[in-house]
Motif scaffolding. Structure first.
Motif, short mmCIF file in Angstrom:
data_model
loop_
_atom_site.label_atom_id
_atom_site.label_comp_id
_atom_site.label_asym_id
_atom_site.label_seq_id
_atom_site.Cartn_x
_atom_site.Cartn_y
_atom_site.Cartn_z
N PHE A 82 -60.42 -108.21 -26.39
CA PHE A 82 -61.52 -107.37 -25.74
C PHE A 82 -62.16 -107.50 -26.31
CE2 PHE A 82 -57.89 -104.24 -24.83
CZ PHE A 82 -58.06 -104.15 -23.55
N GLN A 83 -62.07 -108.94 -27.60
CA GLN A 83 -63.52 -108.69 -28.15
C GLN A 83 -63.70 -108.12 -29.37
OE1 GLN A 83 -66.77 -111.33 -26.17
NE2 GLN A 83 -64.87 -113.02 -25.91
N ALA A 84 -62.72 -106.97 -29.67
CA ALA A 84 -63.28 -106.23 -30.81
C ALA A 84 -62.37 -106.08 -31.61
CB ALA A 84 -62.93 -104.45 -29.61
N LYS A 85 -62.90 -104.87 -32.56
CA LYS A 85 -62.13 -104.84 -34.29
C LYS A 85 -62.07 -104.19 -34.55
CE LYS A 85 -61.99 -109.59 -35.72
NZ LYS A 85 -62.11 -110.54 -37.20
N ILE A 86 -60.92 -103.25 -35.66
CA ILE A 86 -61.71 -101.88 -36.02
C ILE A 86 -61.33 -101.90 -37.30
CG2 ILE A 86 -60.61 -99.65 -36.43
CD1 ILE A 86 -59.60 -98.99 -34.17
N TYR A 87 -62.48 -102.31 -38.10
CA TYR A 87 -62.28 -102.42 -39.18
C TYR A 87 -61.75 -101.81 -40.48
CZ TYR A 87 -65.60 -106.30 -38.16
OH TYR A 87 -65.56 -107.87 -37.40
N ILE A 88 -60.64 -101.67 -41.78
CA ILE A 88 -60.03 -100.48 -41.61
C ILE A 88 -60.74 -100.91 -43.26
CG2 ILE A 88 -58.32 -99.20 -42.37
CD1 ILE A 88 -57.55 -99.51 -39.66
N SER A 89 -61.11 -99.68 -43.79
CA SER A 89 -61.30 -100.04 -45.82
C SER A 89 -60.87 -99.15 -46.07
CB SER A 89 -63.23 -100.21 -46.32
OG SER A 89 -63.28 -99.49 -45.43
N TYR A 90 -60.07 -98.92 -47.44
CA TYR A 90 -59.67 -98.23 -48.14
C TYR A 90 -60.45 -98.42 -49.59
CZ TYR A 90 -56.09 -95.48 -50.95
OH TYR A 90 -54.77 -94.84 -51.51
N LYS A 91 -59.88 -96.80 -49.90
CA LYS A 91 -59.89 -97.02 -51.95
C LYS A 91 -59.51 -95.81 -52.30
CE LYS A 91 -65.09 -98.49 -51.04
NZ LYS A 91 -66.01 -98.20 -51.81
N PRO A 92 -58.94 -95.77 -53.47
CA PRO A 92 -57.82 -94.35 -54.06
C PRO A 92 -59.33 -93.40 -54.25
CG PRO A 92 -57.97 -96.60 -55.69
CD PRO A 92 -59.05 -97.07 -54.19
N VAL A 93 -59.21 -92.48 -54.63
CA VAL A 93 -59.86 -91.32 -55.34
C VAL A 93 -59.65 -91.55 -56.74
CG1 VAL A 93 -60.07 -89.21 -54.35
CG2 VAL A 93 -60.33 -90.68 -53.07
N GLU A 94 -60.48 -91.45 -57.56
CA GLU A 94 -60.59 -91.11 -58.44
C GLU A 94 -61.27 -89.34 -59.33
OE1 GLU A 94 -60.62 -94.80 -60.34
OE2 GLU A 94 -59.18 -95.99 -59.36
N SER A 153 -58.13 -86.11 -49.49
CA SER A 153 -58.95 -85.12 -50.87
C SER A 153 -58.68 -84.88 -52.18
CB SER A 153 -59.34 -83.61 -50.19
OG SER A 153 -60.15 -83.64 -49.39
N VAL A 154 -57.59 -86.13 -52.73
CA VAL A 154 -57.08 -86.04 -53.74
C VAL A 154 -56.49 -87.45 -54.30
CG1 VAL A 154 -55.76 -85.56 -55.44
CG2 VAL A 154 -56.27 -83.76 -53.56
N ARG A 155 -56.36 -88.20 -53.42
CA ARG A 155 -55.92 -89.89 -53.97
C ARG A 155 -56.52 -90.83 -53.44
NH1 ARG A 155 -49.59 -88.73 -55.61
NH2 ARG A 155 -50.02 -88.54 -57.82
N HIS A 156 -56.78 -90.48 -51.67
CA HIS A 156 -56.79 -91.14 -50.76
C HIS A 156 -58.56 -91.01 -50.09
CE1 HIS A 156 -52.52 -92.68 -50.91
NE2 HIS A 156 -52.10 -91.23 -51.30
N PHE A 157 -58.31 -92.51 -49.20
CA PHE A 157 -59.74 -92.68 -48.75
C PHE A 157 -59.92 -93.59 -47.48
CE2 PHE A 157 -64.15 -92.99 -47.35
CZ PHE A 157 -65.21 -91.90 -46.71
N LEU A 158 -59.69 -93.44 -46.28
CA LEU A 158 -59.80 -94.45 -45.22
C LEU A 158 -61.00 -94.23 -44.45
CD1 LEU A 158 -56.44 -96.53 -44.24
CD2 LEU A 158 -58.53 -95.13 -42.28
N ARG A 159 -61.96 -95.61 -44.27
CA ARG A 159 -62.48 -95.56 -43.48
C ARG A 159 -62.66 -96.47 -42.06
NH1 ARG A 159 -67.64 -98.26 -42.11
NH2 ARG A 159 -69.09 -96.31 -41.60
N GLY A 160 -62.84 -96.39 -40.84
CA GLY A 160 -62.53 -97.06 -39.76
C GLY A 160 -63.48 -97.22 -39.10
N ALA A 161 -63.89 -97.81 -38.26
CA ALA A 161 -65.29 -98.56 -37.76
C ALA A 161 -65.03 -99.50 -36.40
CB ALA A 161 -66.94 -99.18 -38.37
N LEU A 162 -65.23 -99.65 -35.00
CA LEU A 162 -65.32 -100.10 -34.17
C LEU A 162 -66.08 -101.11 -33.24
CD1 LEU A 162 -63.28 -100.92 -31.67
CD2 LEU A 162 -64.08 -99.01 -30.34
#
Length: 196
Positions: A82-94, A153-162
């Motif tokens: 489909f010439q597409a990607k879901i970009y996933i970024s993760y950040k630990p929450v502190e 809401s404590v340790r994990h944060f994940l973001r995605g974009a198509l």
């Protein structure tokens, strides 16, 4: 009589050729969509796992605007058909201050598409245990039509974009975008956090 019939046919033929043709509306290629099936992304060392479509591949994100990603847990779910990607970024929450900044950043990154967007809907989403956030449905010819973020809401944060590897044209990509949006929702529903 024969001469008269030939003349009438000839005149009818000449009159028929004078009609102007009607142009047909522009169309798009038909896209054959595969059946839905999923695989588990559960790699050692990653602070999350989820199910992703079997017609996609998970690729470790090795560059972020020609720089190294800030942590080793950024990946892309690539859909070459489909010439597409879901970009996933993760950040630990502190801490709550950092979480607040990450959430504000997610809303701000989405609002940057308002120049081309006809609408931006913020849809609350609830996944598995400790997985809540928002899906952003961006209407119109924006660079990305579907984005999300989830957190515990404590340790994990994940973001995605198509994103599609094509000039944004909502009419042409809309069927595939809706198809992959269901996969994005499935990824959120099956997302599980792991302790770091």
């Amino acid at each position: 009589m024969l001469f008269r019939t030939i003349c009438l046919c000839f005149v009818a033929l000449l009159l028929a050729c004078n009609e102007q043709g009607t142009p047909r509306p522009r169309g798009y290629f038909k896209v054959d969509l595969p059946e839905k099936s999923y695989k588990l992304f559960d790699e050692p060392g990653y602070p999350y796992s989820f199910e992703y479509p079997s017609y996609g591949t998970v690729v470790k994100d090795s560059t972020f605007f020609d720089e190294q990603p800030e942590n080793p847990w950024w990946i892309n779910v690539d859909f070459p058909g489909f010439q597409a990607k879901i970009y996933i970024s993760y950040k630990p929450v502190e801490g709550t201050d950092q979480l607040k900044l990450l959430v504000e950043d997610a809303f701000e990154m989405t609002s940057k598409h308002s120049v081309k967007a006809s609408s931006i809907d913020e849809i609350p989403v609830q996944g598995g245990p400790g997985v809540q956030g928002f899906v952003f449905d961006v209407g119109g010819n924006a660079a990305t039509g579907k984005q999300f973020f989830v957190t515990d809401s404590v340790r994990h944060f994940l973001r995605g974009a198509l994103y599609f590897d094509a000039t944004p044209n909502y009419d042409s990509i809309q069927p595939v975008e809706q198809f992959l949006y269901k996969d994005m929702q499935h990824m959120i529903q099956t997302l599980r956090w792991r302790n770091r």
